[in-house]
Design a protein around this motif. Sequence first.
Motif, PDB file in Angstrom:
ATOM      1  N   ASN A 219      12.027   8.384 -11.399  1.00  0.00           N
ATOM      2  CA  ASN A 219      11.196   7.441 -12.149  1.00  0.00           C
ATOM      3  C   ASN A 219      10.491   6.490 -11.188  1.00  0.00           C
ATOM      4  O   ASN A 219      11.083   6.057 -10.195  1.00  0.00           O
ATOM      5  N   PRO A 220       9.233   6.147 -11.475  1.00  0.00           N
ATOM      6  CA  PRO A 220       8.517   5.200 -10.606  1.00  0.00           C
ATOM      7  C   PRO A 220       9.078   3.793 -10.704  1.00  0.00           C
ATOM      8  O   PRO A 220       8.908   2.990  -9.792  1.00  0.00           O
ATOM      9  N   ASP A 221       9.746   3.475 -11.824  1.00  0.00           N
ATOM     10  CA  ASP A 221      10.357   2.163 -12.013  1.00  0.00           C
ATOM     11  C   ASP A 221      11.868   2.324 -12.197  1.00  0.00           C
ATOM     12  O   ASP A 221      12.307   3.114 -13.032  1.00  0.00           O
ATOM     13  N   ILE A 222      12.628   1.582 -11.402  1.00  0.00           N
ATOM     14  CA  ILE A 222      14.097   1.690 -11.439  1.00  0.00           C
ATOM     15  C   ILE A 222      14.685   0.307 -11.649  1.00  0.00           C
ATOM     16  O   ILE A 222      14.310  -0.654 -10.966  1.00  0.00           O
ATOM     17  N   GLU A 223      15.623   0.195 -12.583  1.00  0.00           N
ATOM     18  CA  GLU A 223      16.246  -1.094 -12.873  1.00  0.00           C
ATOM     19  C   GLU A 223      17.482  -1.320 -12.001  1.00  0.00           C
ATOM     20  O   GLU A 223      18.292  -0.413 -11.803  1.00  0.00           O
ATOM     21  N   ILE A 224      17.612  -2.545 -11.506  1.00  0.00           N
ATOM     22  CA  ILE A 224      18.775  -2.970 -10.725  1.00  0.00           C
ATOM     23  C   ILE A 224      19.362  -4.189 -11.425  1.00  0.00           C
ATOM     24  O   ILE A 224      18.698  -5.220 -11.556  1.00  0.00           O
ATOM     25  N   ASN A 225      20.609  -4.094 -11.880  1.00  0.00           N
ATOM     26  CA  ASN A 225      21.183  -5.157 -12.706  1.00  0.00           C
ATOM     27  C   ASN A 225      22.351  -5.900 -12.063  1.00  0.00           C
ATOM     28  O   ASN A 225      22.767  -6.943 -12.562  1.00  0.00           O
ATOM     29  N   ASP A 226      22.905  -5.367 -10.980  1.00  0.00           N
ATOM     30  CA  ASP A 226      24.134  -5.952 -10.435  1.00  0.00           C
ATOM     31  C   ASP A 226      23.922  -6.721  -9.137  1.00  0.00           C
ATOM     32  O   ASP A 226      24.875  -7.067  -8.449  1.00  0.00           O
TER      33      ASP A 226
ATOM     34  N   ILE B 103      18.344 -11.805  -3.284  1.00  0.00           N
ATOM     35  CA  ILE B 103      19.162 -11.078  -2.308  1.00  0.00           C
ATOM     36  C   ILE B 103      18.672  -9.643  -2.166  1.00  0.00           C
ATOM     37  O   ILE B 103      18.557  -9.102  -1.052  1.00  0.00           O
ATOM     38  N   PHE B 104      18.360  -9.011  -3.298  1.00  0.00           N
ATOM     39  CA  PHE B 104      17.889  -7.622  -3.261  1.00  0.00           C
ATOM     40  C   PHE B 104      16.588  -7.522  -2.456  1.00  0.00           C
ATOM     41  O   PHE B 104      16.434  -6.616  -1.620  1.00  0.00           O
ATOM     42  N   GLU B 105      15.673  -8.443  -2.680  1.00  0.00           N
ATOM     43  CA  GLU B 105      14.398  -8.399  -1.955  1.00  0.00           C
ATOM     44  C   GLU B 105      14.608  -8.607  -0.458  1.00  0.00           C
ATOM     45  O   GLU B 105      13.947  -7.963   0.366  1.00  0.00           O
TER      46      GLU B 105
ATOM     47  N   ASN C 178      18.154 -11.439 -12.989  1.00  0.00           N
ATOM     48  CA  ASN C 178      18.907 -12.575 -12.439  1.00  0.00           C
ATOM     49  C   ASN C 178      18.325 -13.164 -11.143  1.00  0.00           C
ATOM     50  O   ASN C 178      18.968 -13.072 -10.091  1.00  0.00           O
ATOM     51  N   PRO C 179      17.151 -13.808 -11.195  1.00  0.00           N
ATOM     52  CA  PRO C 179      16.169 -13.809 -12.297  1.00  0.00           C
ATOM     53  C   PRO C 179      15.290 -12.563 -12.227  1.00  0.00           C
ATOM     54  O   PRO C 179      15.309 -11.836 -11.229  1.00  0.00           O
ATOM     55  N   THR C 180      14.509 -12.340 -13.257  1.00  0.00           N
ATOM     56  CA  THR C 180      13.676 -11.145 -13.332  1.00  0.00           C
ATOM     57  C   THR C 180      12.643 -11.145 -12.210  1.00  0.00           C
ATOM     58  O   THR C 180      11.976 -12.145 -11.957  1.00  0.00           O
ATOM     59  N   ALA C 181      12.544 -10.006 -11.525  1.00  0.00           N
ATOM     60  CA  ALA C 181      11.563  -9.862 -10.436  1.00  0.00           C
ATOM     61  C   ALA C 181      11.221  -8.391 -10.270  1.00  0.00           C
ATOM     62  O   ALA C 181      11.988  -7.508 -10.688  1.00  0.00           O
TER      63      ALA C 181
ATOM     64  N   SER D 286       0.843  -1.202   0.000  1.00  0.00           N
ATOM     65  CA  SER D 286       0.000   0.000   0.000  1.00  0.00           C
ATOM     66  C   SER D 286       0.874   1.247   0.000  1.00  0.00           C
ATOM     67  O   SER D 286       1.934   1.281   0.634  1.00  0.00           O
ATOM     68  N   LEU D 287       0.424   2.286  -0.727  1.00  0.00           N
ATOM     69  CA  LEU D 287       1.138   3.576  -0.816  1.00  0.00           C
ATOM     70  C   LEU D 287       2.546   3.417  -1.393  1.00  0.00           C
ATOM     71  O   LEU D 287       3.442   4.230  -1.110  1.00  0.00           O
ATOM     72  N   ILE D 288       2.739   2.382  -2.194  1.00  0.00           N
ATOM     73  CA  ILE D 288       4.033   2.163  -2.848  1.00  0.00           C
ATOM     74  C   ILE D 288       4.323   3.319  -3.808  1.00  0.00           C
ATOM     75  O   ILE D 288       3.457   3.747  -4.568  1.00  0.00           O
ATOM     76  N   ASP D 289       5.561   3.829  -3.768  1.00  0.00           N
ATOM     77  CA  ASP D 289       5.894   4.938  -4.675  1.00  0.00           C
ATOM     78  C   ASP D 289       7.145   4.659  -5.515  1.00  0.00           C
ATOM     79  O   ASP D 289       7.619   5.539  -6.227  1.00  0.00           O
ATOM     80  N   VAL D 290       7.700   3.457  -5.431  1.00  0.00           N
ATOM     81  CA  VAL D 290       8.802   3.087  -6.300  1.00  0.00           C
ATOM     82  C   VAL D 290       8.785   1.569  -6.496  1.00  0.00           C
ATOM     83  O   VAL D 290       8.425   0.821  -5.575  1.00  0.00           O
ATOM     84  N   THR D 291       9.139   1.136  -7.691  1.00  0.00           N
ATOM     85  CA  THR D 291       9.208  -0.291  -7.999  1.00  0.00           C
ATOM     86  C   THR D 291      10.545  -0.580  -8.671  1.00  0.00           C
ATOM     87  O   THR D 291      10.933   0.093  -9.625  1.00  0.00           O
ATOM     88  N   PHE D 292      11.236  -1.571  -8.131  1.00  0.00           N
ATOM     89  CA  PHE D 292      12.532  -1.962  -8.692  1.00  0.00           C
ATOM     90  C   PHE D 292      12.338  -3.171  -9.600  1.00  0.00           C
ATOM     91  O   PHE D 292      11.669  -4.147  -9.226  1.00  0.00           O
ATOM     92  N   LYS D 293      12.918  -3.100 -10.775  1.00  0.00           N
ATOM     93  CA  LYS D 293      12.927  -4.219 -11.706  1.00  0.00           C
ATOM     94  C   LYS D 293      14.319  -4.836 -11.662  1.00  0.00           C
ATOM     95  O   LYS D 293      15.292  -4.224 -12.106  1.00  0.00           O
ATOM     96  N   VAL D 294      14.371  -6.035 -11.094  1.00  0.00           N
ATOM     97  CA  VAL D 294      15.653  -6.678 -10.820  1.00  0.00           C
ATOM     98  C   VAL D 294      15.825  -7.880 -11.739  1.00  0.00           C
ATOM     99  O   VAL D 294      14.885  -8.654 -11.952  1.00  0.00           O
TER     100      VAL D 294
END
Length: 561
Positions: free
Chosen positions: A77-84, A89-91, A47-50, A37-45
């Motif tokens: 940006n509301p969506d931010i990519e994380i590749n490394d 682990i990120f979650e 390896n594997p995609t999540a 609820s009230l989420i204001d950012v989403t990370f697109k990670v």
Amino acid sequence: MATSCAQTLALQSNSSKQNRFMEKLMAKIFCFYDEQSLIDVTFKVSNPTAVVPAHRLILAAASPYFENLFNDEQGNNPDIEINDIDSDIFERLITFCYNGEALITVNNVVAMLKAAIILQLDDAINSCVDYLITHINEFTLQAAYTLERETQCERLKQKLIEYEIKNFMEISRRVEFLSFDVEKLQRILESDNLNITREEDAYDAIKRWFNYDVPARQESLPLLMSCLRLTQFDADFLWTHIQPLPGCELLAHQAISWIREPAARTKINMRFTESRDTCEKTFLVVRQSEMNHNLLQYNKAEDKWQEYASLEIDYTDYETSLKDDNLIFIGGCKSGVTTYIVRSWNIRNKTWQNLPPMKQERRGHLVVELDGKIYAIGGLAGDNVLSSVERYTPSVGWESVSRLIVGRFCGCAVTLNGKVYILGGSNNNGNLKLVECYNPDSNTWTSCADMTECRFFPNVRAHKGHIYVSDKFSANRSQSVERYDPQRNSWSKICCLDAEWARITGLPLDNKLWFFGPPKSDDISSVSVYDEDNDRWVKKCSIPNVNRYTCVVPVALLSLK
């Protein structure tokens, strides 16, 4: 307004009302996260995609990395990519930002630490490092060294040094120790808390390190020798051991002058003149009298024995191991039946704890501890001679490892140079003089040179790079003691013990070898110490009122209450 709010929080920080408010606030934040609820950012990670949703304010408050990211133009940006970073682990680390907790395991701790360093989550870094140190036996020390070099994590570097200081006697005998750089070794040797029995232990470690690469390390030798508490040596030791070393002549002369000329001490420039805060060692003896079991503690200063505790044990023929202030009783017989039982008695708080039972019931078995793992070797199950071997670690429990080449019972085991040696004992063919060596790295047993005599239920101890062995039971007027050299794979005899000191068990204390004999006709057990320079045995205070004792263990005296 912000200043006023901060001042109000500061004034209320110690009040129960403020604590209740913060608990309610955090509970609501957890709710928002769980319900997304009230989420204001989403990370697109990858390896594997999540996809990992979150709240900017919480992440920015938890980490400078996120604070800088969200203040950057791209961070809007509301969506931010994380590749490394791995998505799982990120979650886990995003969850850590909310509740300060993460599930860390031996398998994921490397990735967790590396990701926490990238995300600048100091508390997560600390949690990973603390987990590594407390699980160092499962993770392995070598892997920890590799991780420290890869990450350059200062917290891990400091914790490893603390671990090395605490476990210096073991660490200094490992192969990894020979590759320590000068700066690291200097930090360890300078510590007042260096866990050694005598200053000679630190000297011996420096010599091993130096001899590994003399040309490259000759220039650093005086610096490391100056880290020793040289004034704790006697003048003869300084003259014969320190003075001949390259670059150490002045150190030796200064220390000798300090010892022999107290009036001149103000003119002598010595780095360390006081002794370290090392724990003095003593012995505990598990003593049996009829069906009573108790612990006796040796008072070295007064050369006498005193009762430390009474033990409630309703079985016999167990073997023992000392691990992390716990005396562990393994196997044995109860009402005539061989058992799997494993119980732990804490020396400090004097309480019992049940541990996982062995896979195989055993009596007459051999028990030894190496690198935090306890090995139960051979023995008897009923009338059957066992060749099976199992080992215990807290995280895994008991697991089987390679079997002995020759099954046996009533032998003895000892560790030396990162390996397990078993000696003597008996099987269906009679008493044995066979010796085997176990390498945990390859999980293999190999045969070593035989002892000069068959020995049933021998007493064995490693001391100064050699293995000493004698019999517990001997009908001879005097009995032999022999010493094994692992470098030459050969045995040689040393000074015999009198018959009254048969059935001995040796342990190192004060860098000497101590032996504990059996009860004699007056129910007194003999104690002696080996004078290596003169190849003779010196009697010490005996253990009184003993029908039988089952083990002798060295412990830290200053910690006992």
